[in-house]
Design a protein around this motif. Structure first.
Motif: not given
Length: 334
Positions: A7, A40, A45
């Motif tokens: 990220i 993200a 994520y």
């Protein structure tokens, strides 16, 4: 699986900045926060709850141990616990003892090994027992609901059951009853003892003698109330009123009375204890002593979270007061 480093690379920021955004541990500008969140999202994520709990030494999880029972009292307390855990962003793990001591100990071990942040105990079968498992986890915050004495450090929330038993008998007396029986819970349990003590106090104040033939110890379940009434019926003359020390026994009692052609309240007045949700829908609607069940669960969570956050010494006792709920199961003889 994407990591914080991935990220950080995509958002062109440091890994520590990503950590602050995701864990909300420090202010980060709106522009950078948006870039991190977008990165993200693109990388799909998902933060690791395990990694976070290890880093923060907190799992945001509470364990609740509850006694198996057909009594909806427990379900109503659990509802209060679960709702408030959700509102406070905590997870709840519920363990049911099934009335088995070995399973009870195994459940406590499981909850503690799962690294729950605190324990709530609503399990009367634990009352008075020495559990060596607490010797190994003395620092875990624990709140006990509806119990007598415990040998391990804990906060306690209690219903003023002595006053509740007193109120129940007093209501019968105020309605002109002087021949009064009582179906108690198991008299080796704290709640049963003190409700019965309150009942006896009310009779003694009014100079009413307690007839032993009308006192039946039972089990806090419907079948106990059913069997207790049949025992009373077989002994001959019935009292004019009975205090059943919880609503479940009152339900069983009323069912058995109906089978014998004894009408409530025309022939026999009945008052219960707990005020479970279905009490007002019985035939007749049950006069009973209300316990603040939902509030009991909520208060237990509040006290436990206070211990978890502040790490102060345990030993606090909170007492919740009962209230009389007048319905149609008690006949006035005045």
């Amino acid at each position: 699986m994407a990591s914080m480093k991935d990220i950080a690379k995509l958002a062109e920021v440091s890994t520590s900045t990503v950590s602050h955004v995701i864990n909300q541990t420090r202010y980060v500008s709106e522009e950078i926060t948006a870039r991190v969140q977008q990165a993200a999202k693109e990388l799909n994520y998902s933060p690791s709850a395990l990694a976070r709990s290890l880093k923060m030494n907190r799992t945001r999880t509470i364990g609740l141990l509850v006694t198996t029972s057909t009594n909806p009292f427990f379900g109503e307390v659990v509802k209060g616990v679960e709702r408030h855990c959700y509102e406070q962003d905590y997870n709840l793990i519920l363990c049911n003892t099934e009335g088995d001591e070995a399973r009870m100990k195994a459940s406590i071990n499981t909850l503690l090994e799962k690294r729950v942040d605190g324990l709530l105990l609503l399990c009367s079968t634990l009352e008075g027992k020495y559990l060596d498992v607490f010797d190994r986890y003395q620092d875990i915050p624990t709140v006990v609901m509806d119990w007598g004495e415990t040998h391990f450090p804990s906060d306690k929330i209690k219903d003023n059951s002595e006053f509740g038993g007193y109120m129940a008998a007093k209501h019968l007396i105020e309605n002109g009853h002087r021949e009064i029986g009582c179906i108690t819970g198991p008299l080796d349990r704290h709640q049963a003892q003190i409700r019965f003590a309150g009942f006896k106090r009310a009779l003694q104040e009014e100079g009413i003698s307690m007839e032993e033939k009308w006192i039946i110890p039972s089990n806090f379940e419907c079948d106990g109330g059913y069997d207790a009434f049949n025992t009373l019926y077989e002994r001959g003359e019935l009292p004019s009123a009975i205090f059943a020390c919880n609503d479940m026994m009152a339900m069983g009692l009323i069912n058995a009375a109906s089978e014998k052609g004894v009408k409530v309240p025309e022939d026999l007045s009945v008052i219960g204890y707990d005020d479970v949700y279905i009490a007002k829908f019985m035939v007749p609607p049950l006069t009973t002593i209300h316990q603040p069940k939902f509030r009991l669960g909520k208060k237990a969570v509040d006290i436990l979270l206070n211990r978890i956050e502040k790490r102060v010494e345990q030993g606090k006792q909170i007492q919740l007061e009962p209230a009389l709920m007048v319905r149609n199961s008690v006949k006035s003889l005045n």
